[in-house]
Motif scaffolding. Structure first.
Motif, PDB file in Angstrom:
ATOM      1  N   SER A 191      36.169  38.541  42.022  1.00  0.00           N
ATOM      2  CA  SER A 191      36.957  38.123  43.126  1.00  0.00           C
ATOM      3  C   SER A 191      37.537  36.517  42.468  1.00  0.00           C
ATOM      4  O   SER A 191      38.826  36.462  43.262  1.00  0.00           O
ATOM      5  CB  SER A 191      35.560  37.606  44.286  1.00  0.00           C
ATOM      6  OG  SER A 191      35.134  38.830  44.732  1.00  0.00           O
ATOM      7  N   ALA A 250      41.620  36.106  42.894  1.00  0.00           N
ATOM      8  CA  ALA A 250      42.286  34.707  43.309  1.00  0.00           C
ATOM      9  C   ALA A 250      43.327  33.997  42.384  1.00  0.00           C
ATOM     10  O   ALA A 250      44.136  33.548  42.859  1.00  0.00           O
ATOM     11  CB  ALA A 250      40.882  33.735  43.872  1.00  0.00           C
ATOM     12  N   PRO A 252      47.154  34.866  43.850  1.00  0.00           N
ATOM     13  CA  PRO A 252      46.909  33.952  44.957  1.00  0.00           C
ATOM     14  C   PRO A 252      47.297  34.035  46.352  1.00  0.00           C
ATOM     15  O   PRO A 252      46.884  33.711  47.249  1.00  0.00           O
ATOM     16  CB  PRO A 252      47.414  32.621  44.442  1.00  0.00           C
ATOM     17  CG  PRO A 252      48.503  33.015  43.282  1.00  0.00           C
ATOM     18  CD  PRO A 252      47.954  34.412  42.855  1.00  0.00           C
ATOM     19  N   ILE A 268      44.908  35.843  48.771  1.00  0.00           N
ATOM     20  CA  ILE A 268      43.606  35.212  48.788  1.00  0.00           C
ATOM     21  C   ILE A 268      43.765  33.979  49.791  1.00  0.00           C
ATOM     22  O   ILE A 268      44.628  32.818  49.541  1.00  0.00           O
ATOM     23  CB  ILE A 268      42.817  34.625  47.776  1.00  0.00           C
ATOM     24  CG1 ILE A 268      42.735  35.896  46.792  1.00  0.00           C
ATOM     25  CG2 ILE A 268      41.754  34.131  48.035  1.00  0.00           C
ATOM     26  CD1 ILE A 268      41.841  37.111  47.277  1.00  0.00           C
ATOM     27  N   LEU A 315      37.904  31.527  48.655  1.00  0.00           N
ATOM     28  CA  LEU A 315      37.109  32.051  47.910  1.00  0.00           C
ATOM     29  C   LEU A 315      35.485  31.691  47.905  1.00  0.00           C
ATOM     30  O   LEU A 315      35.443  30.465  48.000  1.00  0.00           O
ATOM     31  CB  LEU A 315      37.422  31.949  46.353  1.00  0.00           C
ATOM     32  CG  LEU A 315      36.783  32.355  45.312  1.00  0.00           C
ATOM     33  CD1 LEU A 315      36.593  33.903  44.969  1.00  0.00           C
ATOM     34  CD2 LEU A 315      37.192  31.706  43.932  1.00  0.00           C
TER      35      LEU A 315
END
Length: 240
Positions: free
Chosen positions: A123, A127, A131, A134, A137
């Motif tokens: 994950s 990210a 980016p 997302i 996070l």
């Protein structure tokens, strides 16, 4: 497939590999396509499982989060759970790309991504490298090293000039076979030791599903692949 815990299992073919994912989106009783595919006005959460697990590992979380107003998705990585276990180069880059494509093609909008164990590391990789996909996070018992002296340029050079040397194949095969034999003997007990806070959640069903996945053709090959992965980037670098 609709479940008693308030979510459905759906299927998605990624790069030729049949995978599945758990979804709980708004009103599950509404059968029109827009409701079943989520509502872009609602925030979306993607839950990412750990090593050896699968999307339904999150079965006790998805409905509760959906009832709070989120569209919730829990995909199963290629090579795990009921997903196909094809001969391919498994590893952090493949699973990162899988998640990025899942968010783009299935969810269709930026998400909060939450990962457990190696799922946390993957994950964080999404990210860092995607980016735009997302919005937030969340790391739960995340895998990944901390190295405050990490130099990205030197890392790229080392990958090319000093690649990580895996153990001999005969050693990898022996370790993999022994571990699989060990797990088959008492996986429910192992799970309850891994999750001591609420061991009742590591129930017989979960143990059977993990054991069943380990008996799929080529499952041993998926596990063997972890011995041949390149050195991972440190977790603190990905988050920064």
């Amino acid at each position: 497939m609709r479940h008693t815990f308030g979510a459905t299992t759906r299927h998605w073919r990624w790069r030729g590999v049949l995978t599945d994912y758990l979804a709980a989106e708004g009103d599950e009783d509404d059968e029109d396509d827009e409701a079943r595919e989520g509502d872009a006005k609602r925030p979306a959460i993607v839950l990412v499982h750990g090593f050896g697990a699968f999307g339904e590992h999150w079965r006790r979380n998805v409905r509760e989060l959906a009832d709070m107003g989120y569209d919730v998705y829990a995909p199963t990585f290629p090579g795990y759970g009921r997903s196909e276990k094809m001969s391919m180069q498994y590893g952090q880059d493949l699973w990162r790309d899988f998640l990025a494509d899942f968010i783009s093609e299935i969810v269709g909008r930026p998400v909060v991504i939450a990962g457990n164990s190696i799922g946390g590391y993957i994950s964080a990789s999404v990210a860092a490298d995607f980016p735009q996909l997302i919005k937030g996070l969340v790391l739960l018992n995340s895998a990944g090293q901390i190295n405050e002296e990490f130099q990205p340029r030197q890392y790229e050079i080392d990958l090319l000039q000093n690649p990580r040397q895996p153990p001999p194949v005969v050693v990898v095969d022996a370790i993999s076979t022994l571990l699989f034999s060990f797990l088959e003997g008492g996986i429910e007990n192992q799970l309850q030791r891994l999750y001591p806070t609420r061991p009742g959640n590591a129930d017989e069903w979960l143990g059977k599903e993990i054991r069943r996945a380990s008996e799929d053709p080529k499952a041993l090959g998926v596990f063997r692949s972890v011995f041949f992965l390149p050195s991972p980037r440190p977790l603190n670098h990905l988050i920064n």
